[in-house]
Enzyme design. Structure first.
Site, PDB file in Angstrom:
ATOM      1  CB  ALA A  33      -0.934  -0.009   1.209  1.00 48.02           C
ATOM      2  CD  GLU A  56       9.201  -0.773   7.217  1.00 52.37           C
ATOM      3  OE1 GLU A  56       9.114  -1.394   8.300  1.00 52.37           O
ATOM      4  OE2 GLU A  56       8.247  -0.641   6.425  1.00 52.37           O
ATOM      5  CB  SER A  64       2.165  -8.700   5.344  1.00 53.63           C
ATOM      6  OG  SER A  64       1.784  -8.008   6.506  1.00 53.63           O
ATOM      7  CD  GLU A  82      -4.964 -18.135  -2.814  1.00 50.63           C
ATOM      8  OE1 GLU A  82      -5.955 -17.423  -2.543  1.00 50.63           O
ATOM      9  OE2 GLU A  82      -4.858 -19.313  -2.444  1.00 50.63           O
ATOM     10  CE1 TYR A 201     -11.144 -13.563  -0.635  1.00 51.01           C
ATOM     11  CE2 TYR A 201     -11.981 -11.898   0.863  1.00 51.01           C
ATOM     12  CZ  TYR A 201     -10.925 -12.592   0.321  1.00 51.01           C
ATOM     13  OH  TYR A 201      -9.636 -12.314   0.725  1.00 51.01           O
ATOM     14  CB  VAL A 250       5.406   6.265  12.768  1.00 49.35           C
ATOM     15  CG1 VAL A 250       4.325   7.327  12.957  1.00 49.35           C
ATOM     16  CG2 VAL A 250       6.413   6.713  11.701  1.00 49.35           C
ATOM     17  CB  THR A 513      -6.407  -9.225  -2.449  1.00 49.65           C
ATOM     18  OG1 THR A 513      -7.039  -7.947  -2.322  1.00 49.65           O
ATOM     19  CG2 THR A 513      -7.434 -10.334  -2.262  1.00 49.65           C
TER      20      THR A 513
END
Length: 597
Positions: A33, A56, A64, A82, A201, A250, A513
């Site tokens: 993101a 970071e 992740s 996936e 989903y 942070v 996702t």
């Protein structure tokens, strides 16, 4: 910001946003993101790279979506993602990111060609009796009550599903169907997971119903997703002068409400043990990754179980940051982190990575998946679920294209295991998975692929190396929730800040996702900079009558509707409908779907 569909907007380049040269950006977190937000600031926002600051805490980007080799313990893969062909934002990004192996082409080109030449599909979806094919045979096995419950869930408004569990909307017979076996193990849903998320989903992937049983709907990268996706994207950003500032822990973003406006005024962080601040003005944009599904991950290795002593409900650095921000909201507009992080027994699962080059083990793998993992092509084609373990660990395993890491020995195979139940004993190893060493977890897997019991201990110890990871909050975003529990990507009245990632709310898309994370990055930049180009809408297959009819056909295991068990009233109603549609396009659609002959 607005949504669009089609190639008109997709191929266009936006004009430079007004005032962007006077703005700076601070992005908290370097998961997909955060990296996506940086990409859109550079490409479409046309912000100078040196004005973009990625903050970071760790020494590695990717969040992740990681993959690494510990030279003393072995390879670690916490999980894999996936992907399908309708991750519109993801492909919008990677069509412009050069491949690391061949800079003359894009990551999308590389990925597209790979999956065209070596398409993904499974030859064995589940096993029983220590490695025998369970013969799910691509069937869903839905009884009428379960099929009707799925149909009702599909059309139920999200507002009516807030706070509800899947078990509250599905009948008891549903848990015995192949549909639930596929669904639960592929997406990591539990009976107590959110019915609202399950609906999303269903609506999001209705066009893939035929590819659900054998994973033919999916596509995968060549290597682990850190090397295949994170590294080229980070390299792209670096080429524009964007730098990642590591060691930046942070702790808070101070947000001031003035009338109807909400303005980020300060970032509070710790670096080198000292608390420091960054003062902000309206032209400083802040992008906040709130919450993290792999927060407080606990690692084990071949001879050590993961240390869970620090795992506590509600505890974790990403949760602490979000809580500090949420406290500042007057009406809960920054979300409710406690909804997601206060019951780790409901949200945890565990993974393990087995490295081996043992011929006997590899032959047992070949017997199950009917492919040699050393061929460099699709092997299992997705997870193989151990059906016998459903009352125990609920174990599944997969082998992606080898090598999974560029540094991997060409003769070795990496196997990824994961289990949804970590607090009950295994079938062979009479201990909960969370209390097992890597070697013990490997024993359980070897047992289920059919290795003779007398050989299991020796092979697990001497022929394999197994690393493990317990993730207490990995399923946190599946907790039953209300709409307001996740903040909007850009909250109402927010002038210079946005939320990113799996715990920000964007309509219609599905969490867990890659696409969801990247979509929040795109939406946040387009909103705060007022970029005049459409954000591609979530693929609209749920509005396509062709896909809906086709889904019905596959849901009843590819039978014409005349072969379905119906009551007398239902049969009479069907006859009436068939008469009404005869000779129309509806009849042609029904024939094309397979529902009528």
């Amino acid at each position: 910001m607005y949504y669009s569909a089609g190639t008109y907007e997709a191929f266009a380049h936006p004009e430079k946003p007004e005032g962007v040269d006077s703005k700076s950006a601070y992005i908290i977190g370097t998961g997909l993101a955060g990296l996506a937000a940086a990409f859109y600031l550079v490409r479409d926002g046309q912000m100078k790279g040196e004005r973009i600051h990625l903050l970071e805490k760790l020494e590695l980007a990717g969040g992740s979506c990681d993959g690494r080799k510990d030279i003393t313990k072995g390879f670690y893969m916490r999980g894999g993602r996936e992907m399908d062909n309708h991750f519109e934002v993801m492909w919008d990004i990677f069509r412009d990111v050069p491949s690391l192996e061949n800079p003359e082409i894009s990551v999308l080109d590389e990925y597209y060609w790979l999956n065209k030449h070596d398409p993904n599909y499974s030859l064995c979806r589940a096993t029983v009796n220590c490695g025998e094919d369970a013969h799910t045979d691509k069937k869903f096995g839905l009884d009428k009550e379960s099929a009707m419950a799925l149909s009702r869930l599909f059309i139920t408004p999200e507002k009516n599903l807030e706070g509800k569990k899947i078990s509250e909307v599905m009948p008891d017979s549903f848990w015995q169907t192949n549909f639930w076996l596929y669904w639960q193990t592929m997406f990591a849903f539990q009976r107590w997971s959110s019915a609202l998320e399950m609906k999303r989903y269903l609506c999001r992937y209705v066009h893939h119903i035929d590819g659900l049983p054998d994973f033919s709907a999916l596509r995968f990268t060549k290597y682990n997703q850190y090397e295949s996706l994170i590294l080229p994207l980070a390299k792209y950003l670096e080429s524009y002068g964007v730098k990642i500032e590591y060691g930046m822990d942070v702790k808070n973003v101070i947000i001031e409400t003035v009338g109807d406006q909400k303005i980020a005024k300060q970032i509070v962080y710790i670096k080198d043990g000292q608390e420091q601040t960054i003062d902000l003005i309206k032209d400083d944009l802040v992008f906040i990754t709130n919450g993290c599904c792999t927060d407080t991950s606990c690692y084990g290795d071949q001879t050590h179980a993961p240390d869970l002593s620090q795992v506590k409900n509600g505890a974790g650095e990403s949760w602490d940051l979000w809580k500090n921000i949420a406290k500042q909201a007057k009406h809960g507009e920054f979300g409710n982190p406690d909804n997601f992080c206060t019951d780790f027994e409901a949200t945890n699962w565990m993974s393990a990575t087995v490295e081996t080059k043992n011929e006997e083990i590899i032959q047992h793998i070949i017997n199950i998946c009917h492919r040699d993992p050393r061929a460099g092509k699709v092997t299992t084609g997705g997870i193989v679920t151990v059906k016998d373990s459903f009352d125990n660990w609920m174990l599944s395993w997969t082998i992606n294209r080898q090598p999974q890491f560029k540094s991997q020995d060409k003769d070795t195979v990496l196997v990824w295991l994961y289990a949804l139940n970590t607090n009950v004993e295994g079938n062979f190893v009479k201990k909960p998975m969370r209390g097992c060493t890597g070697e013990e977890i490997c024993r359980e897997w070897l047992y289920h692929i059919g290795i003779p019991e007398a050989e299991i201990e020796g092979l697990a110890k001497d022929a394999c190396n197994t690393t493990t990871c317990f993730m207490p909050f990995i399923n946190a975003f599946f907790q039953p929730r209300k709409n307001e529990d996740r903040p909007k990507v850009v909250p109402d009245g927010a002038v210079n800040f946005a939320f990113l990632g799996q715990f920000a709310e964007t309509p219609r898309d599905t969490i867990f996702t890659i696409e969801y994370s990247m979509r929040t990055g795109m939406e946040s930049v387009y909103t705060l900079l007022n970029v005049d180009r459409g954000v591609p809408e979530v693929w609209g297959s749920k509005y396509d009558i062709r896909e809906l009819l086709r889904a019905c056909y596959y849901a009843i295991d590819k039978k014409p509707i005349t072969e379905v068990k119906l009551s007398f009233k239902e049969k009479e109603l069907l006859k009436t409908v068939m008469k009404k549609v005869r000779g129309t396009d509806l009849e042609l659609l029904l024939k094309d779907s397979g529902l009528i002959e």
